[in-house]
Design an enzyme around this catalytic site. Sequence first.
Site, mmCIF file in Angstrom:
data_model
loop_
_atom_site.group_PDB
_atom_site.id
_atom_site.type_symbol
_atom_site.label_atom_id
_atom_site.label_comp_id
_atom_site.label_asym_id
_atom_site.label_seq_id
_atom_site.Cartn_x
_atom_site.Cartn_y
_atom_site.Cartn_z
ATOM 1 N N SER A 57 0.685 -1.171 0.179
ATOM 2 C CA SER A 57 -0.063 -0.030 -0.073
ATOM 3 C C SER A 57 0.711 1.143 0.021
ATOM 4 C CB SER A 57 -0.847 -0.258 1.024
ATOM 5 O OG SER A 57 0.078 0.264 2.494
ATOM 6 N N ASP A 94 -1.363 -1.573 -3.923
ATOM 7 C CA ASP A 94 -2.499 -1.590 -3.348
ATOM 8 C C ASP A 94 -3.085 -0.135 -3.241
ATOM 9 O OD1 ASP A 94 -4.757 -2.814 -2.516
ATOM 10 O OD2 ASP A 94 -4.093 -3.153 -0.519
HETATM 11 ZN ZN LIG Z 1 -8.644 -2.570 -0.752
#
Ligand SMILES: [Zn+2]
Length: 324
Positions: A57, A94
């Site tokens: 992320s 992500d």
């Molecule tokens: Zn997600």
Amino acid sequence: MKPPYQEIGVVNTREAFKRAMEGGYAIPAYNFNNLEQLQAIIIGCVESKSAVILQVSKGAREYANQTLLRYMAMGAVKMAREMGSNIPITLHLDHGDSFELCKSCVEFGFSSVMIDGSHLPYEENIKLTKRVVEYAHQCDVSVEGELGVLAGIEEHVVAEKSNYTDPGQVQDFVGRTGVDSLAISIGTSHGAYKFKLKPGETVPPLRFDILKEIEKRLPGFPIVLHGASSVLQKYVAMINEYGGRIEGAAGVPEEQLREAAKSAVCKINIDTDGRMVVTAIVRKVLMENPKEFDPRKYLGPARKELIEVIKHKNADVLGSANRY
Ligand SMILES: [Zn+2]
């Protein structure tokens, strides 16, 4: 342009999704931001002979440092090969939230990126997603888009209410953006508290009717489920037993995910479950061994347990085990 990801040894999602679609299973996407998580993901997927998507992320990239992350991923691929494994490994961003972040990840060797414009008005989501697709495809990098909003909290992504994907929009969105896969909202959600259950209540089923409708309109097209941790009660109980306070946390039942994996769902994201396992074991070991101060002595057992959970997910939930 030669794809920067070739240097890392990772691949885009094209082949693995094709095989997953034909085989009726889904590829696991496990989030990582530290050494032990990455080791557990690689060992778990190598031992269960499963393709894997290493997922990072924006927050994880900031936490771990983008350069270090790049070489960790490169090392992870080398480690898998030294273990004698040929599983395909994808390095995926992500919830990319801007064109610039996606571009930077492509340049750093990611082989797949998600651009999440799901919170934007429809036409703006299309515009942003299309721009990322046009850039990423020049480097043979796969792009995941999103339609519909998931409830819950995940790093920079916060939404109070879910908004199911409108099947009427999917053909237009995929056609106009050129995305390689589509994340949809059918009742999964981010975080540990996916459902606030009163005593005696059970988790509401995923909206398989919406999934079916989407499959009908996009035959053979890879679908992605976010927020698909099951919040394993064994680890919730362990956290609470050893001084934590995670009350009433509930996730998506594994049987429902197994069902979804048999459909056009080709990628299932699992983050919270891994976090829970590590927290539970670290708490347990430290409570039982108050004199311990060597991180290897509590992170090691956490890694060992995480490997087992990953193997279980691959074999029993995603159906991705023993495919390579
Ligand atoms: Zn997600």
